[in-house]
Every structure is written in C-alpha cells, then in structure tokens.
Design an enzyme around this catalytic site. Sequence first.
Site, PDB file in Angstrom:
ATOM      1  N   LYS A 281      48.830 -52.338  40.469  1.00 41.24           N
ATOM      2  CA  LYS A 281      49.775 -51.613  41.320  1.00 41.24           C
ATOM      3  C   LYS A 281      51.009 -52.471  41.584  1.00 41.24           C
ATOM      4  O   LYS A 281      50.922 -53.695  41.566  1.00 41.24           O
ATOM      5  CB  LYS A 281      49.124 -51.313  42.683  1.00 41.24           C
ATOM      6  CG  LYS A 281      48.047 -50.245  42.665  1.00 41.24           C
ATOM      7  CD  LYS A 281      47.493 -50.025  44.062  1.00 41.24           C
ATOM      8  CE  LYS A 281      46.406 -48.963  44.070  1.00 41.24           C
ATOM      9  NZ  LYS A 281      46.902 -47.620  43.716  1.00 41.24           N
ATOM     10  N   ARG A 355      37.101 -42.556  41.417  1.00 43.23           N
ATOM     11  CA  ARG A 355      36.298 -41.528  40.743  1.00 43.23           C
ATOM     12  C   ARG A 355      35.212 -42.149  39.856  1.00 43.23           C
ATOM     13  O   ARG A 355      34.153 -41.566  39.657  1.00 43.23           O
ATOM     14  CB  ARG A 355      37.231 -40.614  39.933  1.00 43.23           C
ATOM     15  CG  ARG A 355      37.997 -41.325  38.854  1.00 43.23           C
ATOM     16  CD  ARG A 355      39.199 -40.541  38.356  1.00 43.23           C
ATOM     17  NE  ARG A 355      40.346 -40.634  39.259  1.00 43.23           N
ATOM     18  CZ  ARG A 355      41.487 -39.998  39.065  1.00 43.23           C
ATOM     19  NH1 ARG A 355      41.647 -39.208  38.024  1.00 43.23           N
ATOM     20  NH2 ARG A 355      42.489 -40.137  39.913  1.00 43.23           N
TER      21      ARG A 355
HETATM   22  N1  BES Z   1      43.341 -45.691  46.065  1.00 47.99           N
HETATM   23  C1  BES Z   1      44.247 -45.033  45.213  1.00 47.99           C
HETATM   24  C2  BES Z   1      44.817 -43.758  45.806  1.00 47.99           C
HETATM   25  C3  BES Z   1      45.813 -43.953  46.895  1.00 47.99           C
HETATM   26  C4  BES Z   1      47.092 -44.355  46.601  1.00 47.99           C
HETATM   27  C5  BES Z   1      45.476 -43.681  48.191  1.00 47.99           C
HETATM   28  C6  BES Z   1      48.013 -44.508  47.611  1.00 47.99           C
HETATM   29  C7  BES Z   1      46.382 -43.834  49.198  1.00 47.99           C
HETATM   30  C8  BES Z   1      47.660 -44.254  48.913  1.00 47.99           C
HETATM   31  C9  BES Z   1      43.562 -44.640  43.911  1.00 47.99           C
HETATM   32  O1  BES Z   1      42.557 -45.481  43.484  1.00 47.99           O
HETATM   33  C10 BES Z   1      44.623 -44.644  42.859  1.00 47.99           C
HETATM   34  O2  BES Z   1      45.179 -45.675  42.629  1.00 47.99           O
HETATM   35  N2  BES Z   1      44.892 -43.478  42.278  1.00 47.99           N
HETATM   36  C11 BES Z   1      45.914 -43.346  41.325  1.00 47.99           C
HETATM   37  C12 BES Z   1      45.402 -42.505  40.209  1.00 47.99           C
HETATM   38  C13 BES Z   1      46.303 -42.469  39.018  1.00 47.99           C
HETATM   39  C14 BES Z   1      46.253 -43.797  38.300  1.00 47.99           C
HETATM   40  C15 BES Z   1      45.852 -41.355  38.127  1.00 47.99           C
HETATM   41  C16 BES Z   1      47.095 -42.668  42.005  1.00 47.99           C
HETATM   42  O3  BES Z   1      46.877 -41.736  42.784  1.00 47.99           O
HETATM   43  O4  BES Z   1      48.221 -43.101  41.786  1.00 47.99           O
HETATM   44 ZN    ZN Z   2      43.304 -47.117  42.343  1.00 43.55          ZN
END
Ligand code: BES
Ligand code: ZN
Length: 502
Positions: A281, A355
């Site tokens: 990230k 997931r």
């Molecule tokens: N934990 C995150 C989702 C999230 C992001 C929650 C920001 C709260 C605030 C999750 O694991 C994630 O990173 N999801 C990605 C999925 C994508 C790579 C398909 C997302 O939502 O960007």
């Molecule tokens: Zn994530």
Amino acid sequence: MEISVRKSDVFRTRGAIECLIVPVLEGRPPAGLDGAPAGLKTELAELIERQELSPELSRTLVYYPRSTPKVKRLVMVGFGKAESLDLDTLRNAFARVVKQVEPLPVRTVSLVVSEELRVGGDYSATIGACVEGALLADYRFDAFKSKKKKSRGVVLEELRFFPGDAKATCDNAVVRFSELSAEAALIARDLGNTPSNHLQPLALAERAKQLMGEAGGKFSMFDRKKIESLGMNSLMCVARGSAAPPCLIFMEYKPKTRKRLPKVALVGKGVTFDTGGISIKPSAGMEDMKFDMCGAAAVVGTMWGAAKLGLPVHLIGVVPAVENMPGADATRPGDVVTALNGKTIEVINTDAEGRLILADALTYTEREYKPDIIIDLATLTGSCIVALGHVAAALMSEDEALSKALRDAAETSGEPLWPLPMYPAYRDLLKSQYADVKNIGGKWGGAITAGFFLSHFVDKTPWAHLDIASVAWNQEGKAYAGKGATGYGVRLLLTWLAALRR
Ligand code: BES
Ligand code: ZN
Ligand code: ZN
C-alpha cells in the site's frame, strides 16, 4: 458507570440534585418539570422568554438556578422535534450530556423520563438509548498515554432515571441489555484502537481467551502448524510474509438448556496489520491498517456480550488472525494456492488478503460446526467506502429473511447497513485464466466482487457478509461513536441475536 431507575419523584429525593437534564423539544415546554419547585419553573419561563433555550439537536446549555439550591445545575439539551424523536436522537443527546458535564465536578446526572420522551411501549427503550449514548460517549482510549485523563478529580459515576408517571413500567432487562451491549462495543473499540505491535495475532487470541474466560464462554485456537497441516493454504498464503505466526481463534458460547437453540456462527477478519503484502500500500494513511481486525473485534465483543447477557442462542465465533507483511517468504502476485475446500485461487493482488483468510475460516466453520446461519464481518474493501462513505456498512446476502432481520437490527441499534446487488455478472469477474477463481475482480464494483469471492467458500448455509470498512473507525469524532475504532457491529449483532426467532 452505575445506572439506576427510580420510582420516586426526583424533586423529593434526599440531598442535592447535582445535575438535572432538561430535554428541550421544539414548540414544547421543557420536559419532565411538572413536579419542579415554583421558583425553578419561573426561572425557566424567563429563559424561554429570553429565547435562551434551543431545541436544536446540537445545542446544550448549562444553567445554575438561583431560586432552588437543591438543584445545583441544569443541563438543557436540544432534543429536536417531538415527532422525530427516536432512539438515535436519544443516544446523541446523552452523548452530548456526557461531553458537557465532563469538565464539571458532576458525579451524578438525573433525568425525568416524561411521556414525551417515550419511544415504544414503555420507558425502557428510552432509558436504554440514553444509557448507550452515555456509555459510548464516555469512552477514551488512553492505554498508551503515560498521563491518564481519568486521574482528574470528579468523574461521572451514575445516571439516574426517574420515569415520569408512577404507573410507568420499565423493563430492567432492556436497560441491562443496553448497558452490556455498550460495554461489549467498548471492548471491540479497545481491540481496534490497540496498535498493531501490541496486538499481533497471538496477542489477539490471548485477549479473546481472557474475555471468554471472564464471560463464561469457551476458547480454543489452531496454531501455525495445525493451520498448515489441515491445508488452509489460503489463510497461510497471507500469513507467510510476516514473522508473526497466524492463528485461527474459536470462541463458543452455549447457555445451559435442553431446548434446541439456533446455532449461529460469526466470522471476523482479523488482519492485525495490513501493509498490502508484496502489492504494498502507499504509505499515506497506512497507519489506519491497524484497524483491519475490526471485524474480529466485533466478533469478540459480540461473543462477550452474548455470554454476559445469557442470550438464548448457541454462538460460535471464528477469527482468522494474521499480519499481512511483505517478508522474504511472502506470497507473490500470480501465485496459485489451494484452499481448504479444494478450490484453487490465483492471487493477483496480495492486498486483497481479507477474503483469502476468510475463505478457509468460512469453509472450516461450515464443515465443522454446521451452523444454521453464518455471518461474517470484515473491513474488506476500500470500494465499500467509495460506495457508502462513512455512514453505512455494506450487506450482501441472498437470504431475504436474514437480510431483513439484520437491517431491522441495524435500524434499532443505530448502525446503518445497506444492501449491495448480487447480480451473477459480478461473480463472473472472478474467473481466472490459471485457477478456479482469482482473488480480485478488477477495478470496479470491488466490494461486490469481494463478497462474491467469499461465496465460493460457503456451500449451503444461510449466510450474510458485512463489509464494515466504511464504518469500523472514524477520522473525526462523531457524537457517541467517537474518534478511532467505533465497535460497529457489536450492538447490531446483539440486537439481532436477542430478536432471533427460536
Ligand atoms: N483492508 C483493506 C480494505 C480497506 C482499505 C479498508 C481502506 C479500509 C480502508 C483490504 O485488505 C484491501 O486492501 N482491499 C483492497 C482490495 C483490492 C486490492 C482489490 C482495496 O479495497 O483496495
Ligand atoms: Zn489489503
Ligand atoms: Zn485488509
């Protein structure tokens, strides 16, 4: 904080009234003051005359009466329009009461619950909502501050409620429910707010064990070796990038009865920190990813609350707990893993890790416990926030009755929940060139494709998925939810469980 519901007249109690709450409703005289001394009524009439009182929801006013030494101070609180008075208005109003008296030397707060404040059949729902607002607003997380704010002189110790008329009934069990469910939500908030270096997977398990011990529930867990030996490769592929070992936490609560009880399994995403893994990230805001275990926190809090309340339900809590790090042994984008249920997954993006851990947890939960209903809670997608902002969580379920019951509970508890569509076209986006399924569905509709990914791991049990990424924590303080972890889901689930038809 102590809660008491008293049959007596507040103005006839012995000793001083430290702080009397005066609800101000639009177009009505201040509520609950029928029995007040004449002098006090005259003073209030003057305030009204001078338009000092405002029924606006955001307003509070502290007033020190001259005429009546028995009443040390009044806190007048805008309650809005009488017609639109509901449970959430009461929660917010009492949250403001708590904030207002915080700097004052006030130990007890008293409210006359007059007829105008009644929501529902008797006075208990009103009192319950006030209790929730007060307890949730009174929360602060200072575990890591060397100087605790709590060390200041006088703290609020008791809320006293005086139902307005003598015949008024108040069901103490309802008030107790509010009290315990708010406390359960605070447990979830504590877990959520705890920084990740103090709450890695095994520490989360340790907290769950303590809490289950305290509430009278069971605890057990699988360690890394067991997870590997069972073939939970989807869970393991997230954990392997971190030096912190993963675990799979099990909690169980079953009241002693011969009756057949509904068996409900709650599964919560427990990513104690989400760096994204190799699909790392951006650094801005990454600190918020300590909240990526708020689904797990909601499950632990709900288990604690259900056990404390003795709800008539057989409850299973399952938490896959991992840290998602880009270590030397981390999963690479493009890797294919075989999940516990035998399906192969192409991991396109290691940041879609929630997931992956839920997949194996769901399979195991369904197979081993055979519950009547499964509900999972997860801070699953940023896309959920794009869709709903920070107001509502997303609901996905193909079970109409379950969806309706959950949304009713959400309405009651004041934790908004909104359904996402489940058209098969979204499911098709997960088709993989190299495996049975891939772990992301492309750029758009991410909250929905994430939910559909999970559906590959629930075979036939009625199931609902709650994406709580939008509501699990707040950047700015909201009235009773505060800043940081909100404990979203705990009161909702307890409300739903308490109403579950047997
Ligand atoms: N934990 C995150 C989702 C999230 C992001 C929650 C920001 C709260 C605030 C999750 O694991 C994630 O990173 N999801 C990605 C999925 C994508 C790579 C398909 C997302 O939502 O960007
Ligand atoms: Zn994530
Ligand atoms: Zn995550």
